[in-house]
Design an enzyme around this catalytic site. Structure first.
Site, short mmCIF file in Angstrom:
data_model
loop_
_atom_site.label_atom_id
_atom_site.label_comp_id
_atom_site.label_asym_id
_atom_site.label_seq_id
_atom_site.Cartn_x
_atom_site.Cartn_y
_atom_site.Cartn_z
N ASP A 134 0.81 -1.20 0.00
CA ASP A 134 0.00 0.00 0.00
C ASP A 134 0.85 1.27 0.00
OD1 ASP A 134 -2.60 1.11 0.00
OD2 ASP A 134 -2.36 1.66 2.09
N HIS B 88 -7.90 5.09 2.63
CA HIS B 88 -8.09 6.26 1.77
C HIS B 88 -6.87 6.57 0.94
CE1 HIS B 88 -11.75 6.89 3.96
NE2 HIS B 88 -11.07 6.78 5.07
N ARG B 89 -5.78 5.87 1.22
CA ARG B 89 -4.56 6.20 0.50
C ARG B 89 -4.74 6.01 -0.99
NH1 ARG B 89 -0.84 3.49 3.41
NH2 ARG B 89 -0.51 5.21 4.84
N SER B 90 -5.49 4.99 -1.37
CA SER B 90 -5.64 4.73 -2.80
C SER B 90 -6.49 5.82 -3.46
CB SER B 90 -6.25 3.35 -3.03
OG SER B 90 -7.60 3.34 -2.63
N THR C 80 -4.20 8.77 -3.80
CA THR C 80 -3.17 8.52 -4.80
C THR C 80 -3.75 8.53 -6.21
OG1 THR C 80 -2.08 7.13 -3.16
CG2 THR C 80 -1.27 6.98 -5.40
#
Lengths: 309, 651
Positions: free
Chosen positions: A162, A243-245, A248
């Site tokens: 991730d 929420h990182r995706s 990103t």
């Protein structure tokens, strides 16, 4: 370390366009968060990473070998200095050297667990805090994390996966003529690196110029609320954790727009970004036929395209 | 460059339940530490750092994953040793943290022995030092904010119990909220100062409210009735620890103070229960499961998947908190935990059936909850001895240069590399006054001072299950027992540092369905969905097992790999396209002998049933040089025991 002249030029790499794009996007936007390159041996993975550094002035590749020990990664006490002068001095490790540069880990899936833990810790906040063996020290550590791996040798921990903003799956070139071209260029390069590099000089400079232009444009790219919601909807629908995706995905689309010379993020940018951002974050379904992820993405983005239109 | 650690608290979207927990802790540190559990990228680090910005008058001290015992607990000061040749004690972080704020961002990646020191000190307020000739007890009261990703493994229940509050972050399901998260993040990265300025007023208001509420705490009225309510909630939840009640009462005080009241109400206590119970109930849930079924489920008849209770410890309590509550809205008391991370829509457990038919009619997915029994196996002395040297199933101390350095040891005659200089210098310090120093050197070290690094590597075992997922495993739901067994082994794998993987072979091929992991979450996600059915490509399974273990050995030199084959041996599919049964079988035996020659130890669990037995698994075991066991009636615990005993684990 090899001279810049000895470096195989980035623009001379045949094919592998998605890998090259992923690397370039990270240079355009250093806040993106790295690339994971998955593929078999001998697919120009490390050539490309090194060549990328050759392209950019002041960008270095810091190699983190799989055999590295924790003290070399995070830093340790400079013993010689201590004994000679009686003073305690911190000897920076690879995380310090990599600050502002590329941290390159070949075969990252073979890395020791506790080194992975340390990397996660530093990558999370962009700071390397050292509290070990008599040393207490902290320094900024923001780097472009580039990892390569052969998936057949085992997977990465999801937590580390991730951390990579983008991932690309690369295979050997299938086209005979393209393959022949790979061999020819390699032979030409080895025969006379200097003149080979000179031959690509103009193209290299053009690419660098493009990158710098895209960097400038990056701050001005607009992203509509529709696109933000599309990013969120994709995350929810594909059951990607965290929420990182989402973040990103948007950042990648922004960078793509800048790279393509446009003013705002379009549906096409989102689609292209999704293929770089999501595959390694999606939960793998057991016994899923290869291409399943692509299909799900395609189905989703296809239908979203309809909604947008 | 922007510092993500400076993202303001009031800029964070959603996560109200976690935010409230952190605010209440800021109001009343007597609650004990707060642990935020959340999956990757859920914003736990951001939340912790943001909360730390609100807590007044305290320094923030970070505990990195690389921390060693000397920096945590204190040691002799190296500078003083070198400079003056004297031993001066230098305090560790636990001591310097007195009155400050400790931040452990990836808490579960810190060695468990050190986590223990941190949480014990936090809850007792005392640092106990017994090391390197130092014997001291020091007062140290600090606040502890910790975060972890339970996918990386969950610390033992006794460690979790030391945290006052624990909150599992919910996944935000509303696209608007998620879009807002992205929007704010972009804004922050573009101009952090402007972003912070915009949040300034709210931040100041929160600080004021924390301060005002904190001042009410000493005047808070807690009636005997309230204390009794707290106790009865803890007792009903099956929690033995008195810490739960204390945190419950202290938390309720903070909640009342937050609202400007000076009297704790029932409502306060009930609301706080959701912060105090979940991480403590995990143990209770496990215990009761072991004895008499799931008493915590209101509908005893409905057998939900036991995995959900055991692997996601935040799952169970919500239903419980409602019990005896006149407000019956479950969303209000259990909201944080019911929007659980692992429970995805469409992934609902079947209530009355243990199997679900797939699209393909010859395949089933068996959930791991079937009961079979295996006769307890006798100790195998040969194997036990073989592994006793290194296979302690816990971190083994190695003299190789890999692994985390955990201290110093005296060198032996053969080994003079991997010097622990800090320890060496401390050893030499007392003699500096009487030693003659060489030119250009401030410090004289002699051979006797030499200390080597004591390293700890996560050795444990790597257990790779090679499981027959062909049609014959459907019979009497053997697959369910196998899945359950594997999970029960994984459940304590965090402490033991075992790594577990699984290969399933069926239809045309073998697949690594569970990459070697010690993550319970990953494992359960992967394991649950493995379908069973089709032909039996046994040789393909053996080949893949060999390949995966070789890679595993490369990655982790000290690992003790073990293969566990679960099959009836009725191979009828060849990876290389053979058609005659005898050829297919020979192919299997050849592959098996390759594993034996590589020195990989293995265990064969024979699942063959029925009147006509071919005894193929026994043959396979011989070719592998493996231990051989017959599966009779296997339940998941029995299965796990069989494996434990065979590879020589001491329970």
């Amino acid at each position: 370390m090899k001279d810049v002249e000895q470096q195989y030029p980035f623009t001379a790499i045949v094919g592998q366009s998605r890998m090259k794009l992923a690397l370039i996007l990270n240079v355009v936007n250093p806040k993106l968060g790295g690339v994971l390159i998955r593929g078999e041996k001998g697919t120009a993975k490390s050539t490309a990473v090194r060549a990328l550094a050759g392209l950019m002035p002041d960008l270095k590749v810091i190699n983190l070998p799989v055999s590295a020990t924790e003290d070399r990664v995070v830093g340790a006490l400079d013993i010689e200095h201590a004994i000679k002068t009686g003073e305690k001095k911190f000897e920076p490790g690879l995380l310090a050297a990599a600050h502002g540069h590329i941290l390159y880990i070949d075969e990252i899936n073979l890395l020791d667990d506790h080194i992975v833990d340390v990397l996660l810790d530093a990558a999370a906040m962009g700071v390397n805090t050292v509290e070990r063996e008599g040393i207490s020290y902290s320094h900024p550590s923001r780097f472009l994390l580039v990892g390569t791996m052969n998936p057949e040798e085992g997977d990465l921990r999801p937590q580390l996966l991730d951390r990579f903003a983008l991932s690309v799956e690369i295979g050997g070139e299938k086209d005979v003529r393209e393959r022949a071209l790979v061999i020819r260029r390699r032979m030409d390069f080895e025969c006379d690196p200097a003149s080979f590099s000179a031959h690509y000089k103009a193209e290299q400079e053009r690419l660098l110029h493009q990158i710098l232009q895209a960097r400038e444009r990056l701050g001005q790219i607009e992203v509509s609320d529709d696109m933000l919601e599309l990013a969120a909807a994709i995350g929810i629908e594909l059951e990607v954790e965290g929420h990182r995706s989402d973040i990103t995905l948007i950042k990648t689309a922004l960078t793509l727009a800048a790279w393509r010379g446009q003013d705002s993020v379009s549906h096409e940018h989102m689609q292209e970004a999704a293929y770089l951002v999501l595959p390694h974050r999606m939960r793998r379904q057991p016994f899923e036929e290869s291409g399943g992820i692509e299909q799900r993405l395609y189905a989703l983005l296809g239908s979203k395209a309809m909604v947008q239109a | 460059m922007e510092q993500l650690s400076e993202f303001p608290f009031s800029g964070i979207v959603g996560q109200e339940i976690a935010k409230r927990a952190l605010l209440l802790y800021a109001v009343n540190p007597a609650i004990g530490g707060v642990l935020i559990n959340g999956s990757r990228g859920s914003g736990k680090s951001q939340l912790l750092h943001a909360a730390s910005l609100l807590i007044p008058d305290r320094l923030k001290i970070s505990i990195p994953v690389n921390i060693t015992a000397d920096r945590l607990l204190g040691s002799f000061d190296m500078t003083a040793a070198i400079d003056r040749g004297r031993l001066v004690r230098s305090p560790g972080l636990l001591e310097t943290a007195d009155g400050q704020l400790l931040l452990a961002d990836h808490m579960n990646l810190v060695p468990e022995a050190l986590i223990r020191e941190i949480v014990y000190t936090c809850s007792s307020g005392w640092v106990h030092l017994q090391r390197e000739g130092m014997s001291k007890i020091r007062r140290s009261r600090f606040m502890l904010l910790a975060a972890m990703d339970s996918g990386d493994g969950v610390p033992s229940p006794s460690l979790l119990d030391h945290f006052g509050f624990c909150v599992t972050l919910a996944e935000l399901a509303d696209p608007k909220d998620r879009a807002e998260i992205i929007r704010r993040r972009l804004l922050f990265e573009q101009d952090p100062d402007a972003f912070r300025n915009r949040c300034q007023r709210q931040e100041d208001a929160l600080r004021l409210q924390i301060q005002a509420a904190g001042q009410l705490i000493p005047y808070m009225e807690v009636t005997a009735e309230m204390i009794q309510l707290a106790s009865s909630i803890a007792v009903e939840a099956g929690i033995a620890s008195a810490r739960a009640e204390l945190s419950l009462v202290e938390g309720a005080k903070a909640a009342a103070a937050w609202d400007g009241r000076t009297k704790v109400t029932k409502e306060d206590i009930r609301k706080i229960a959701e912060y105090v119970l979940p991480h403590r109930m995990r143990e209770a849930v496990e215990k009761t499961h072991a004895s008499c079924g799931p008493p915590l489920e209101p509908d005893a008849g409905v057998q939900t998947n036991p995995l959900a209770d055991r692997t996601n410890f935040s799952h169970a309590p919500a239903q419980h908190c409602d019990h005896g509550d006149e407000r019956t809205n479950p969303n209000e008391t259990g909201g944080a935990f019911n929007q659980g991370r692992t429970e995805m829509p469409g992934e609902e457990e079947p209530n009355d059936s243990q199997s679900v038919f797939n699209d393909r009619m010859d395949e089933q997915v068996l959930f791991p909850d079937e009961t079979y029994r295996i006769e307890p196996l006798k100790w195998n002395m040969k194997r036990k001895l073989e592994y006793e040297g290194s296979g302690k199933r816990y971190e083994s101390r190695t003299l190789q240069k890999r692994g985390r350095s955990v201290g110093a040891v005296y060198p032996n005659r053969k080994q003079r590399t991997d010097v622990a200089f800090d320890a060496t210098i401390r050893a030499a310090a007392p003699y500096q006054l009487i030693r003659t120093k060489k030119d250009g050197v401030a410090f004289a070290i002699e051979l006797d001072d030499l200390r080597l690094k004591k390293r700890e590597n996560r050795v444990g075992s790597t257990l790779l299950f090679v499981v027959d997922a062909s049609g014959s495993m459907l019979a009497r739901k053997r697959m369910a027992a196998v899945k359950g067994g594997i999970l029960s082994l994984l459940r304590d794998s965090y402490v033991k540092r075992d790594r577990i993987g699984m290969i399933a072979f069926r239809r045309e091929e073998a697949e690594l369905v569970l990459p070697v992991t010690r993550s319970i979450d990953t494992a359960s996600k992967h394991l649950r969905d493995i379908p069973t059915g089709g032909r039996t490509p046994l040789a393909a399974g053996i080949h893949l097992a060999y390949k995966v273990l070789q890679a595993e050995k490369r990655r982790n030199h000290d690992t003790i790999p073990t293969l566990i084959f679960v099959t009836d041996g009725r191979a009828n599919q060849s990876p290389s396209g053979l058609s005659a049964h005898s050829d297919i079988w020979n192919e299997c035996l050849e592959a098996a002998s390759r594993i034996r020659l590589a020195g990989i130890s293995s265990l064969v669990i024979d699942t063959e049933q029925g009147f006509v037995k071919f005894g193929r698994s026994k043959e396979l075991a011989e070719a592998l040089g493996a231990e051989y066991r017959v599966l009779e009636h296997l339940n998941e615990a029995g299965f796990a025991d069989a494996v434990r005993i065979n590879i020589g684990w001491v329970r």
